[in-house]
Write a protein that holds these residues in place. Structure first.
Motif, PDB file in Angstrom:
ATOM      1  N   CYS A  76      -7.717  -8.254   5.156  1.00  0.00           N
ATOM      2  CA  CYS A  76      -6.295  -8.214   5.501  1.00  0.00           C
ATOM      3  C   CYS A  76      -5.775  -9.627   5.760  1.00  0.00           C
ATOM      4  CB  CYS A  76      -6.131  -7.378   6.766  1.00  0.00           C
ATOM      5  SG  CYS A  76      -4.446  -7.238   7.364  1.00  0.00           S
ATOM      6  N   TYR A  78      -3.819 -10.585   7.948  1.00  0.00           N
ATOM      7  CA  TYR A  78      -3.619 -10.927   9.365  1.00  0.00           C
ATOM      8  C   TYR A  78      -4.792 -11.709   9.955  1.00  0.00           C
ATOM      9  CZ  TYR A  78       0.680  -8.286   9.853  1.00  0.00           C
ATOM     10  OH  TYR A  78       1.982  -7.871   9.732  1.00  0.00           O
ATOM     11  N   CYS A 114      -6.825   6.218   0.802  1.00  0.00           N
ATOM     12  CA  CYS A 114      -6.295   5.388  -0.285  1.00  0.00           C
ATOM     13  C   CYS A 114      -7.424   4.738  -1.076  1.00  0.00           C
ATOM     14  CB  CYS A 114      -5.321   4.336   0.240  1.00  0.00           C
ATOM     15  SG  CYS A 114      -6.129   2.810   0.748  1.00  0.00           S
ATOM     16  N   CYS A 144      -3.758   0.138   9.514  1.00  0.00           N
ATOM     17  CA  CYS A 144      -3.452   1.551   9.253  1.00  0.00           C
ATOM     18  C   CYS A 144      -4.581   2.435   9.789  1.00  0.00           C
ATOM     19  CB  CYS A 144      -3.244   1.780   7.758  1.00  0.00           C
ATOM     20  SG  CYS A 144      -4.744   1.611   6.788  1.00  0.00           S
ATOM     21  N   CYS A 310       0.839  -8.328  -0.128  1.00  0.00           N
ATOM     22  CA  CYS A 310      -0.135  -9.237   0.498  1.00  0.00           C
ATOM     23  C   CYS A 310      -0.878 -10.054  -0.541  1.00  0.00           C
ATOM     24  CB  CYS A 310      -1.105  -8.446   1.362  1.00  0.00           C
ATOM     25  SG  CYS A 310      -0.228  -7.779   2.766  1.00  0.00           S
ATOM     26  N   CYS A 343       4.082  -6.571   7.393  1.00  0.00           N
ATOM     27  CA  CYS A 343       3.381  -5.388   6.880  1.00  0.00           C
ATOM     28  C   CYS A 343       4.043  -4.123   7.428  1.00  0.00           C
ATOM     29  CB  CYS A 343       1.913  -5.430   7.285  1.00  0.00           C
ATOM     30  SG  CYS A 343       1.010  -3.929   6.819  1.00  0.00           S
ATOM     31  N   CYS A 376      -1.256   6.173   1.013  1.00  0.00           N
ATOM     32  CA  CYS A 376      -0.904   5.112   1.956  1.00  0.00           C
ATOM     33  C   CYS A 376       0.416   5.527   2.635  1.00  0.00           C
ATOM     34  CB  CYS A 376      -0.727   3.773   1.236  1.00  0.00           C
ATOM     35  SG  CYS A 376      -0.089   2.507   2.343  1.00  0.00           S
TER      36      CYS A 376
HETATM   37  S1  BJ8 Z   1      -1.110  -6.793   6.019  1.00  0.00           S
HETATM   38  S2  BJ8 Z   1      -0.729  -4.270   3.512  1.00  0.00           S
HETATM   39  S3  BJ8 Z   1      -3.649  -6.316   3.741  1.00  0.00           S
HETATM   40  S4  BJ8 Z   1      -2.932  -3.811   6.212  1.00  0.00           S
HETATM   41  S5  BJ8 Z   1      -2.996   0.586   1.074  1.00  0.00           S
HETATM   42  S6  BJ8 Z   1      -5.618   0.240   3.437  1.00  0.00           S
HETATM   43  S7  BJ8 Z   1      -2.203  -0.063   4.477  1.00  0.00           S
HETATM   44  S8  BJ8 Z   1      -3.598   3.094   3.508  1.00  0.00           S
HETATM   45  S9  BJ8 Z   1      -3.935  -2.763   2.662  1.00  0.00           S
HETATM   46 FE1  BJ8 Z   1      -2.898  -4.155   4.022  1.00  0.00          FE
HETATM   47 FE2  BJ8 Z   1      -3.162  -6.002   5.892  1.00  0.00          FE
HETATM   48 FE3  BJ8 Z   1      -0.913  -4.580   5.732  1.00  0.00          FE
HETATM   49 FE4  BJ8 Z   1      -1.466  -6.368   3.904  1.00  0.00          FE
HETATM   50 FE5  BJ8 Z   1      -4.061   1.217   4.661  1.00  0.00          FE
HETATM   51 FE6  BJ8 Z   1      -2.109   1.505   2.906  1.00  0.00          FE
HETATM   52 FE7  BJ8 Z   1      -4.628   1.699   2.114  1.00  0.00          FE
HETATM   53 FE8  BJ8 Z   1      -3.638  -0.638   2.885  1.00  0.00          FE
END
Ligand code: BJ8
Length: 426
Positions: A76, A78, A114, A144, A310, A343, A376
């Motif tokens: 991610c 972050y 997902c 998530c 991202c 996000c 998602c």
């Molecule tokens: S900042 S987008 S990289 S969390 S597509 S696993 S959100 S169910 S990738 Fe993400 Fe960090 Fe946010 Fe970016 Fe969950 Fe959705 Fe699957 Fe996801």
């Protein structure tokens, strides 16, 4: 027998199936990338990186670990890259973009998870990902629900997880929590690597990471030209490679490519005819080798000119301030910079709408394709608000996964959307 078989064997990969995966990847790359016309010469470096995706880069990391460095995996944007580099670590993006090991993954995860989460599980359980095997620590985050619960199970398998507690609002309390989490990651990295993170090391790391972001910003700005000097597929690939290539070399090669693109813009040389519908793709990230949507769009006559994602603008939009007064101030600035990321896991998340509108206007976009991975909830839910705020602007909502089963249906919808966009411009 490849030169890397011994290395892959030592990393515990399933060699026969791994060979099949590389063959599949090579064929997909040939069919999707190498058939594109009039690509910039500077893409040669990125083609080479892909041809060595499980080879040379893995060898570099293996050698660096033998010399004492640690591999830090992330899923991610972050997770602060500056901290990893300041601890002399190697930053490795682990998200996977292919459907692999799904039956094994579904032993741990519900079917309605997902594709991105299923893929990182599947790659690990099928012993097909050398990147996971060259990590000493994997940093997860509470973004998530799917990821949160998957990380618990992933830790049972790998024993390598460190979880950052990301708040879901940007309130004063949320900011305080996040600042503490940034400090906790710093401590964890110091303990793992034995390297003390000093202000000097942070300053150096910030410059490396910001230089990479500046090069990605430069590429993004060049795509505003009409005709756009590079395909969306090639730009997407560069954004994907940014997550695992050596950052200094990557920045250097990308700046060289941008020099070439500068010349193309001046001479009005493009990859699609001037006037092709310009599309912004917005939503969930697309990890390597997820090239499906861009391929469908561009083979239908669109020019993809930006990714509000991202694997795109959300990764490089903000720089970390390089001037600070001591370690605490540097950590404050890092924490603040990462909290600017928009996000859909945050509520409210109005900045994302503002950023989409800004990209739409700067890149002279004709239509927005909102992309969400199936299951998602965050991005599928937020797509309704985005559509509403964009009012009458052409907007296509796509929900899909990594398989090609819906490719025909998607292509039909995309062609109809592009037709509507063209008619609207007349
Ligand atoms: S900042 S987008 S990289 S969390 S597509 S696993 S959100 S169910 S990738 Fe993400 Fe960090 Fe946010 Fe970016 Fe969950 Fe959705 Fe699957 Fe996801």
């Amino acid at each position: 027998m490849s030169n890397y078989d011994q290395m892959w064997k030592e990393l515990g990969l399933d060699l026969p199936n791994h060979e099949g995966l590389l063959k599949f990847l090579g064929e997909a790359y040939q069919g999707i990338y190498l058939t594109q016309k009039n690509r910039p010469a500077g893409m040669g470096y990125f083609d080479f990186v892909i041809s060595e995706v499980h080879g040379l880069r893995i060898k570099e990391i293996v050698d660096a670990r033998k010399a004492g460095k640690k591999g830090i995996g992330t899923f991610c944007v972050y997770v602060p890259e500056e901290l990893v580099l300041a601890a002399n670590g190697i930053y490795i993006g682990l998200c996977a973009g292919a459907e692999v090991g799904t039956p094994q993954a579904e032993q741990y995860l519900p079917r309605n998870t997902c594709a991105l989460i299923k893929a990182f599980f599947g790659f690990k359980l099928a012993n097909l990902c050398p990147y996971g095997e060259v990590t000493d620590l994997i940093v997860g985050e509470t973004t998530c629900d799917g990821k949160k619960k998957a990380y618990e199970a992933f830790n049972d398998i790998t024993g390598k997880m460190h979880i950052m507690d990301l708040p879901n609002t940007k309130s004063a309390e949320g900011r305080k929590l996040w600042r503490a989490e940034v400090a906790r990651l710093k401590d964890k990295l110091e303990e793992l690597t034995g390297v003390k993170i000093t202000p000097e090391k942070l300053a150096e790391a910030m410059k490396i990471v910001n230089d990479k972001r500046r090069a990605l910003q430069r590429l993004a700005a060049l795509r505003a030209a009409d005709p756009t000097p590079i395909s969306g597929l090639d730009a997407l690939l560069i954004n994907q490679i940014a997550f695992y290539d050596d950052p200094i070399r990557f920045t250097d090669m990308l700046n060289k490519l941008c020099d070439e693109l500068d010349g193309r813009v001046k001479e009005k040389v493009g990859v699609v005819p001037a006037g092709a519908p310009r599309v912004l793709v917005s939503g969930s990230p697309m990890a390597i080798p997820n090239w499906k949507l861009h391929h469908l769009l561009e083979t239908s006559g669109a020019a993809v000119v930006g990714e509000e994602s991202c694997v795109g603008a959300r990764n490089y939009r903000a720089l970390t301030p390089e001037k600070f007064a001591g370690l605490d101030d540097a950590l404050d600035k890092i924490a603040e910079r990462y909290l600017t990321i928009d996000c859909a896991c945050f509520t409210p998340n109005d900045e994302r709408i503002e950023n989409i509108v800004k990209m739409r206007d700067e890149l002279k976009v004709d239509g927005i394709v909102h992309y969400a991975l199936q299951f998602c909830t965050l991005y599928t839910s937020e797509s309704f608000k985005v559509a509403k705020e964009l009012k009458e602007f052409p907007f296509l909502r796509v929900e899909t996964d990594y398989t090609m089963e819906d490719a025909g249906q998607l292509k039909t919808r995309i062609e109809a959307f592009l037709e509507m966009v063209r008619n609207r411009r007349k």
